[in-house]
Scaffold this motif. Structure first.
Motif, PDB file in Angstrom:
ATOM      1  N   ALA A  18       0.678  -1.155  -0.239  1.00 50.79           N
ATOM      2  CA  ALA A  18       0.108  -0.021  -0.055  1.00 50.79           C
ATOM      3  C   ALA A  18       0.792   1.164  -0.070  1.00 50.79           C
ATOM      4  O   ALA A  18       0.399   2.374  -0.632  1.00 50.79           O
ATOM      5  CB  ALA A  18      -0.880  -0.008   1.479  1.00 50.79           C
ATOM      6  N   CYS A  19       2.177   1.202   0.715  1.00 50.06           N
ATOM      7  CA  CYS A  19       2.668   2.342   0.617  1.00 50.06           C
ATOM      8  C   CYS A  19       3.540   2.577  -0.700  1.00 50.06           C
ATOM      9  O   CYS A  19       4.282   3.704  -0.974  1.00 50.06           O
ATOM     10  CB  CYS A  19       3.872   2.109   1.786  1.00 50.06           C
ATOM     11  N   GLU A  20       3.817   1.610  -1.399  1.00 50.63           N
ATOM     12  CA  GLU A  20       4.643   1.682  -2.760  1.00 50.63           C
ATOM     13  C   GLU A  20       3.855   2.756  -3.605  1.00 50.63           C
ATOM     14  O   GLU A  20       2.674   2.681  -4.051  1.00 50.63           O
ATOM     15  CB  GLU A  20       4.592   0.300  -3.314  1.00 50.63           C
ATOM     16  N   LYS A  21       4.676   3.358  -4.288  1.00 48.78           N
ATOM     17  CA  LYS A  21       4.183   4.492  -5.246  1.00 48.78           C
ATOM     18  C   LYS A  21       4.875   4.371  -6.492  1.00 48.78           C
ATOM     19  O   LYS A  21       6.106   4.326  -6.675  1.00 48.78           O
ATOM     20  CB  LYS A  21       4.172   6.021  -4.593  1.00 48.78           C
ATOM     21  N   THR A  22       4.215   4.287  -7.526  1.00 44.92           N
ATOM     22  CA  THR A  22       4.716   4.222  -8.899  1.00 44.92           C
ATOM     23  C   THR A  22       4.986   5.670  -9.572  1.00 44.92           C
ATOM     24  O   THR A  22       3.786   6.270  -9.731  1.00 44.92           O
ATOM     25  CB  THR A  22       3.991   3.303  -9.746  1.00 44.92           C
ATOM     26  N   THR A  23       6.032   6.094  -9.980  1.00 39.40           N
ATOM     27  CA  THR A  23       6.216   7.468 -10.336  1.00 39.40           C
ATOM     28  C   THR A  23       6.399   7.400 -11.836  1.00 39.40           C
ATOM     29  O   THR A  23       7.355   6.584 -12.051  1.00 39.40           O
ATOM     30  CB  THR A  23       7.398   8.116  -9.787  1.00 39.40           C
ATOM     31  N   VAL A  24       5.654   8.121 -12.700  1.00 41.43           N
ATOM     32  CA  VAL A  24       5.922   8.044 -14.240  1.00 41.43           C
ATOM     33  C   VAL A  24       6.489   9.640 -14.592  1.00 41.43           C
ATOM     34  O   VAL A  24       5.984  10.573 -14.182  1.00 41.43           O
ATOM     35  CB  VAL A  24       4.272   8.099 -14.847  1.00 41.43           C
ATOM     36  N   ASN A  25       7.767   9.312 -15.273  1.00 45.16           N
ATOM     37  CA  ASN A  25       8.504  10.258 -15.541  1.00 45.16           C
ATOM     38  C   ASN A  25       8.269  10.299 -17.236  1.00 45.16           C
ATOM     39  O   ASN A  25       8.979   9.540 -17.862  1.00 45.16           O
ATOM     40  CB  ASN A  25      10.201  10.343 -15.203  1.00 45.16           C
ATOM     41  N   ASN A  26       7.973  11.512 -17.451  1.00 46.76           N
ATOM     42  CA  ASN A  26       7.615  11.594 -19.004  1.00 46.76           C
ATOM     43  C   ASN A  26       9.016  12.126 -19.695  1.00 46.76           C
ATOM     44  O   ASN A  26       9.612  13.175 -19.123  1.00 46.76           O
ATOM     45  CB  ASN A  26       6.649  12.503 -19.401  1.00 46.76           C
ATOM     46  N   PRO A  27       9.521  11.458 -20.661  1.00 49.18           N
ATOM     47  CA  PRO A  27      10.917  11.899 -21.207  1.00 49.18           C
ATOM     48  C   PRO A  27      10.644  13.273 -22.040  1.00 49.18           C
ATOM     49  O   PRO A  27       9.525  13.876 -22.579  1.00 49.18           O
ATOM     50  CB  PRO A  27      11.047  10.755 -22.381  1.00 49.18           C
ATOM     51  N   VAL A  28      11.856  13.955 -21.947  1.00 45.21           N
ATOM     52  CA  VAL A  28      11.790  15.257 -22.486  1.00 45.21           C
ATOM     53  C   VAL A  28      11.741  15.328 -23.810  1.00 45.21           C
ATOM     54  O   VAL A  28      12.581  14.582 -24.629  1.00 45.21           O
ATOM     55  CB  VAL A  28      12.984  16.289 -22.047  1.00 45.21           C
ATOM     56  N   PRO A  29      10.931  15.956 -24.553  1.00 49.73           N
ATOM     57  CA  PRO A  29      10.662  15.880 -26.067  1.00 49.73           C
ATOM     58  C   PRO A  29      12.121  16.312 -26.756  1.00 49.73           C
ATOM     59  O   PRO A  29      12.715  17.303 -26.368  1.00 49.73           O
ATOM     60  CB  PRO A  29       9.894  16.611 -26.698  1.00 49.73           C
ATOM     61  N   THR A  30      12.691  15.795 -27.809  1.00 47.54           N
ATOM     62  CA  THR A  30      13.956  16.217 -28.444  1.00 47.54           C
ATOM     63  C   THR A  30      13.818  17.150 -29.484  1.00 47.54           C
ATOM     64  O   THR A  30      12.886  17.176 -30.160  1.00 47.54           O
ATOM     65  CB  THR A  30      14.791  14.928 -29.135  1.00 47.54           C
ATOM     66  N   VAL A  31      14.347  18.393 -29.435  1.00 49.33           N
ATOM     67  CA  VAL A  31      14.239  19.286 -30.313  1.00 49.33           C
ATOM     68  C   VAL A  31      15.084  19.274 -31.572  1.00 49.33           C
ATOM     69  O   VAL A  31      16.394  18.927 -31.284  1.00 49.33           O
ATOM     70  CB  VAL A  31      14.413  20.731 -29.451  1.00 49.33           C
ATOM     71  N   VAL A  32      14.576  19.329 -32.650  1.00 45.36           N
ATOM     72  CA  VAL A  32      15.227  19.067 -33.924  1.00 45.36           C
ATOM     73  C   VAL A  32      15.455  20.254 -34.500  1.00 45.36           C
ATOM     74  O   VAL A  32      14.204  20.829 -35.131  1.00 45.36           O
ATOM     75  CB  VAL A  32      14.761  17.736 -34.819  1.00 45.36           C
ATOM     76  N   THR A  33      16.469  20.808 -34.844  1.00 44.19           N
ATOM     77  CA  THR A  33      16.652  22.087 -35.457  1.00 44.19           C
ATOM     78  C   THR A  33      17.050  21.905 -36.903  1.00 44.19           C
ATOM     79  O   THR A  33      17.662  21.009 -37.397  1.00 44.19           O
ATOM     80  CB  THR A  33      17.956  22.813 -34.950  1.00 44.19           C
TER      81      THR A  33
END
Length: 126
Positions: A18-33
């Motif tokens: 019950a104490c476990e938390k799942t953290t979702v980290n969205n990846p930073v979008p890659t900027v293409v020049t």
């Protein structure tokens, strides 16, 4: 003992899961020049249209500030009349006082003399 160990293991498992938390980290979008023509910048684009003004939400109703007073309570019953006190005793009759002694009899006077001729004169009315 067999059940208490099993119960303790089950409670510990549930507590830890019950104490476990799942953290979702969205990846930073890659900027293409993308390179433009060799060394020249292109002409500036037209300015975009202004966005529409947002909608103001509806206002809530003002809360009531004065409550309605409740009805007045009923008047209490009248108390009973107290008992009348008893009449006091009549006092004893007072003492009459001592009576005086009867006085001594007085001396008797002498007998009068028999009179002679008495003349009565009546004056005439005016």
């Amino acid at each position: 003992m067999k059940y208490s160990l099993l119960l303790a293991a089950l409670v510990t498992t549930l507590g830890l899961s019950a104490c476990e938390k799942t953290t979702v980290n969205n990846p930073v979008p890659t900027v293409v020049t993308v390179p433009g023509p060799a060394g020249e910048a292109g002409p500036a684009g037209a300015t975009g249209a202004a966005g529409a003004t947002g909608y103001n939400g509806a206002k809530g109703e003002a809360g009531k500030t004065v409550g309605i007073p409740g009805p007045t309570g009923a008047t209490g019953a009248t108390g009973e009349t107290g008992a009348t006190g008893t009449t006091g005793d009549t006092g004893a009759t007072g003492y009459d006082g001592a009576k005086g002694a009867t006085g001594a009899e007085g001396v008797q006077g002498e007998t009068g003399k028999t009179g002679g001729d008495t003349v009565v004169i009546v004056p005439a009315p005016k």
